[in-house]
Design an enzyme around this catalytic site. Structure first.
Site, PDB file in Angstrom:
ATOM      1  N   ASP A   5       4.025  -4.577  -7.458  1.00  9.99           N
ATOM      2  CA  ASP A   5       3.426  -3.362  -6.896  1.00  9.99           C
ATOM      3  C   ASP A   5       3.994  -2.103  -7.552  1.00  9.99           C
ATOM      4  O   ASP A   5       3.499  -1.006  -7.304  1.00  9.99           O
ATOM      5  CB  ASP A   5       3.627  -3.305  -5.368  1.00  9.99           C
ATOM      6  CG  ASP A   5       5.081  -3.473  -4.971  1.00  9.99           C
ATOM      7  OD1 ASP A   5       5.675  -4.505  -5.315  1.00  9.99           O
ATOM      8  OD2 ASP A   5       5.630  -2.557  -4.332  1.00  9.99           O
ATOM      9  N   GLY A  49       0.815  -1.220   0.000  1.00  9.88           N
ATOM     10  CA  GLY A  49       0.000   0.000   0.000  1.00  9.88           C
ATOM     11  C   GLY A  49       0.840   1.257   0.000  1.00  9.88           C
ATOM     12  O   GLY A  49       2.068   1.206   0.114  1.00  9.88           O
ATOM     13  N   ARG A  56       3.956  13.868  -7.718  1.00 16.13           N
ATOM     14  CA  ARG A  56       3.947  13.167  -8.993  1.00 16.13           C
ATOM     15  C   ARG A  56       2.530  13.036  -9.529  1.00 16.13           C
ATOM     16  O   ARG A  56       1.559  13.195  -8.780  1.00 16.13           O
ATOM     17  CB  ARG A  56       4.665  11.824  -8.888  1.00 16.13           C
ATOM     18  CG  ARG A  56       4.096  10.904  -7.836  1.00 16.13           C
ATOM     19  CD  ARG A  56       4.912   9.626  -7.770  1.00 16.13           C
ATOM     20  NE  ARG A  56       4.275   8.644  -6.926  1.00 16.13           N
ATOM     21  CZ  ARG A  56       4.710   7.408  -6.759  1.00 16.13           C
ATOM     22  NH1 ARG A  56       5.803   7.014  -7.379  1.00 16.13           N
ATOM     23  NH2 ARG A  56       4.073   6.566  -5.971  1.00 16.13           N
TER      24      ARG A  56
END
Ligand code: AMP
Ligand code: MG
Length: 492
Positions: free
Chosen positions: A254, A91, A178
């Site tokens: 991920d 996460g 970002r």
């Protein structure tokens, strides 16, 4: 258009998903944040500019010290395979999404994410922070990749603070803002699949299709088509990496974008002295993510995504069919890149052999990857060893290069190649400037001393990688001796 940071027109489509997909939370402020650098082209994408971003209220919002009125900050949950092993729940451990901003051209939105904005429920052992060094590396490389034409997340700006952050040594905190249409990862799907949560899996897949692959919604099996399209995009992006010698360094699932974007810049590197087995990440001792392995690992990661999507797709046969697009998509894209890099217009029998011989030559001589292709553009058809000095001098075995050049010239003559036309085309395919580690390191050390001018200059050079920019020749130079000892690791 003068808006204040507080008035930024955020909305947040991800927040419309059920609460299980994320945690709403506030970023943790940093003491006395300051503006370090911003990207004009990235800012323009969301209708902003450098002057605006440098304003104190924008610095506050993009450090996480102040939350704009319409922002709904959240951290997303995902899981993933790290170095080939199931890692369980990960996460956004230090990334916080502020929301989406509309694109300046009126088409679509960009999700705005602060990396390094403090602890989240997914921080595990981490501190929720990012250091100036790694934030500048992500900032510079995102924008360099975009300028090279490679699909990537973007970087809007970097802010910094004097707050100490402990890594191998004590560094200072920074936040990189970002942007991407979405930061959903392969691991976002694996998360629900591993838990046997089919409803959530379907909600996420439908969300991704509705927003970014709407053309697939009407297909007989949209989930199979989603897998095929993501696989295709992944293969093409990795072909783009191989063509410029980019190594990601941590291709865990991920870190794989559902849009096929280059995502999560950590211990990346650009190939210098060519070695197909080069490992850019000091932490990757087995070389799982070496230059040569990136292609197969990309495929492996698509398998992991296929496994996750399987309950939605139906049968393994259908999933296999979707995955089968990887090799041909990679092959076709790589072939196109190599023809362009060598200035070849036509595709002819024997081209594969010419490419293979070239890679063997590069490998045997560890010639600098970027300089080789750039200098090869200067080769004249009626020249020979005497005239080829510029490129020839990159090889220890000069005669071996001469032998290959004879083949190459013959191939160029076969399509009646013209020197001037080919040179111009090759210079558009072969960058003069890439983010070599020593360039990043030099700008970072200067920034660590409080002088950010080197970052801005380097960014400006990397924004035009194919242009000669003779005043910046020094940025195209071979790495100095001290750079041989530079090590980049997962520490960021
Ligand atoms: P990465 O290897 O950078 O892709 O990170 C893998 C996982 O570790 C992700 O869940 C990150 O959010 C988390 N992570 C990395 N660094 C930190 C940190 N300093 N604090 C909290 N979480 C982190
Ligand atoms: Mg990551």
């Amino acid at each position: 258009m003068a808006i204040t940071a507080d008035e930024l027109p955020f909305d947040n489509v991800f927040a419309e998903l059920p609460p299980a997909f994320y945690t709403r939370l506030m970023p943790t402020p940093l003491p006395a944040p300051s503006f370090i650098a911003a990207s004009g082209p990235a800012a323009a994408l969301v209708g902003l500019d450098l002057q605006t971003l440098a304003q104190p209220d924008f610095v506050e919002v993009f450090t996480g010290n102040k939350v704009a009125v319409r922002s709904q900050p959240l951290a997303a949950v995902y899981s993933g395979h790290q170095f080939g092993v199931w890692a369980g729940q990960l996460g956004d451990g230090r990334a916080i999404t502020l929301g989406d901003l509309p694109m300046g051209d009126g088409h679509g939105r960009m999700e705005i994410q602060l990396k390094g904005a403090g602890l989240t429920p997914y921080s595990r052992m981490g501190d929720g922070r990012a250091v100036l060094r790694s934030s500048l590396r992500e900032f510079l490389c995102s924008e360099a990749m975009a300028a090279l034409g490679i699909p990537t997340t973007r970087a809007l700006m970097v802010t910094g603070s004097h707050q100490p952050v402990i890594r191998e040594s004590v560094e200072t905190a920074a936040v990189v803002t970002r942007m991407a249409p979405t930061f959903v990862r392969f691991g976002s799907f694996e998360h629900w699949a591993q838990r046997g949560k089919q409803d959530e899996l379907r909600i996420l897949a439908d969300y991704v299709i509705a927003n970014w692959y709407p053309e697939l919604a009407g297909a007989a099996n949209p989930y199979k088509e989603l897998l095929a399209e993501v696989t295709r995009r992944t293969a093409r992006t990795i072909a783009g990496w191989q063509a410029v010698g980019f190594m990601h360094g941590v291709m865990n699932t991920d870190n794989m974008s559902i849009l096929g974007l280059t995502l999560d810049y950590g211990p990346f590197g650009f190939m210098e002295a060519f070695d197909a087995n080069h490992i850019c990440n000091h932490t990757d001792q087995g070389g799982r993510y070496s230059y040569a392995n990136q292609v197969a690992v990309g495929h492996w990661n698509c398998y992991a995504l296929a496994n996750a999507l399987l309950p939605l797709i139906g049968t393994t046969d259908e999933a296999e069919e979707a995955l089968a697009v990887y090799r041909p998509a990679f092959g076709a894209s790589m072939d196109e890149h190599l023809h362009a890099k060598l200035g070849l217009r036509d595709v002819r029998p024997g081209d594969e052999e010419l490419f293979d011989a070239m890679f063997q030559l590069l490998q045997a001589n560890h010639a600098d990857f970027t300089l080789f292709f750039r200098r090869l553009g200067e080769l004249r058809l009626d020249g020979g060893p005497g005239e080829d000095a510029l490129v020839r001098d990159l090889f220890l075995e000069r005669e071996a290069f001469d032998g290959w050049a004879v083949q190459y010239r013959a191939r160029l003559r076969a399509e009646a190649s013209r020197d001037d036309v080919r040179r111009a085309a090759m210079h558009r395919a072969n960058p003069k400037y890439v983010l070599r580690n020593y360039l990043a390191q030099t700008a970072i050390e200067q920034a660590q001393r409080g002088d950010y001018s080197g970052v801005q200059t380097l960014l400006a050079v990397l924004e035009r990688p194919f242009d000669e920019q003779p005043e910046h020749d020094a940025y195209a130079a071979l790495p100095p001796d001290w750079a041989a000892h530079l090590e980049v690791s997962c520490s960021s």
